[in-house]
Scaffold this motif. Sequence first.
Motif, PDB file in Angstrom:
ATOM      1  N   PRO A  10      10.541  62.176  29.750  1.00 36.25           N
ATOM      2  CA  PRO A  10       9.313  61.616  30.309  1.00 36.25           C
ATOM      3  C   PRO A  10       9.095  60.191  29.807  1.00 36.25           C
ATOM      4  CG  PRO A  10       8.930  63.812  29.426  1.00 36.25           C
ATOM      5  CD  PRO A  10      10.316  63.413  29.017  1.00 36.25           C
ATOM      6  N   GLY A  11       8.722  59.311  30.699  1.00 40.73           N
ATOM      7  CA  GLY A  11       8.469  57.927  30.298  1.00 40.73           C
ATOM      8  C   GLY A  11       9.723  57.093  30.177  1.00 40.73           C
ATOM      9  N   GLY A  12      10.878  57.682  30.451  1.00 41.38           N
ATOM     10  CA  GLY A  12      12.127  56.934  30.340  1.00 41.38           C
ATOM     11  C   GLY A  12      12.241  55.891  31.438  1.00 41.38           C
ATOM     12  N   HIS A  13      12.892  54.805  31.139  1.00 36.22           N
ATOM     13  CA  HIS A  13      13.106  53.746  32.125  1.00 36.22           C
ATOM     14  C   HIS A  13      14.355  52.969  31.737  1.00 36.22           C
ATOM     15  CE1 HIS A  13      11.572  50.881  29.167  1.00 36.22           C
ATOM     16  NE2 HIS A  13      10.606  51.748  28.931  1.00 36.22           N
ATOM     17  N   LEU A  14      14.868  52.206  32.684  1.00 33.46           N
ATOM     18  CA  LEU A  14      16.004  51.346  32.352  1.00 33.46           C
ATOM     19  C   LEU A  14      15.578  50.350  31.279  1.00 33.46           C
ATOM     20  CD1 LEU A  14      17.438  50.686  35.900  1.00 33.46           C
ATOM     21  CD2 LEU A  14      18.628  51.819  34.020  1.00 33.46           C
ATOM     22  N   SER A 105      15.842  53.581  28.204  1.00 32.20           N
ATOM     23  CA  SER A 105      15.031  53.360  27.013  1.00 32.20           C
ATOM     24  C   SER A 105      13.895  54.384  26.990  1.00 32.20           C
ATOM     25  CB  SER A 105      14.456  51.933  27.063  1.00 32.20           C
ATOM     26  OG  SER A 105      13.610  51.700  25.984  1.00 32.20           O
ATOM     27  N   TYR A 106      13.583  54.890  25.783  1.00 34.03           N
ATOM     28  CA  TYR A 106      12.529  55.886  25.630  1.00 34.03           C
ATOM     29  C   TYR A 106      11.691  55.554  24.417  1.00 34.03           C
ATOM     30  CZ  TYR A 106      15.992  58.374  28.352  1.00 34.03           C
ATOM     31  OH  TYR A 106      16.911  58.703  29.294  1.00 34.03           O
ATOM     32  N   LYS A 107      10.443  55.940  24.488  1.00 33.64           N
ATOM     33  CA  LYS A 107       9.595  55.833  23.305  1.00 33.64           C
ATOM     34  C   LYS A 107       9.779  57.087  22.470  1.00 33.64           C
ATOM     35  CE  LYS A 107       5.904  52.692  24.124  1.00 33.64           C
ATOM     36  NZ  LYS A 107       4.844  52.421  25.032  1.00 33.64           N
ATOM     37  N   LEU A 108       9.970  56.906  21.188  1.00 32.81           N
ATOM     38  CA  LEU A 108      10.079  58.056  20.300  1.00 32.81           C
ATOM     39  C   LEU A 108       8.691  58.427  19.817  1.00 32.81           C
ATOM     40  CD1 LEU A 108      13.222  57.055  18.217  1.00 32.81           C
ATOM     41  CD2 LEU A 108      13.072  58.658  20.131  1.00 32.81           C
TER      42      LEU A 108
END
Length: 114
Positions: A10-14, A105-108
């Motif tokens: 969830p929230g992942g993006h290039l 890219s993802y937020k941890l």
Amino acid sequence: MKLHCRDLAPGGHLASLHWMEQNNVLAGMIRNSQNNDVPTWIGLSDIHKEGTFLWNDGSASDFMFWAEDEPSHKNPKEKCVHAFLNNSLYWNDASCNLKLTFLCSYKLVRPSCH
Ligand SMILES: [Ca+2]
């Protein structure tokens, strides 16, 4: 690609790149995973307005690392951006339909203890 990143988390993006060090980190990640400098999609495109390149996470377009004579806008389909043009870190606009390696890219999120 963008949707695939969202599917993975969830929230992942290039990935967005905002300074040279990030560009170098990307290079290291790709070289380690692919054993080569392979063209790799990043999260920059001008799909909304020709010639205005924006990051798909909405962050500021404050860093660009175009190859010489790029972005070329060779045809109307060159709307997505990849790094590693001709084995260099430099960027190129290309058709979004090309099947290339891509970097998400993802937020941890740190688990909280209550
Ligand atoms: Ca191009």
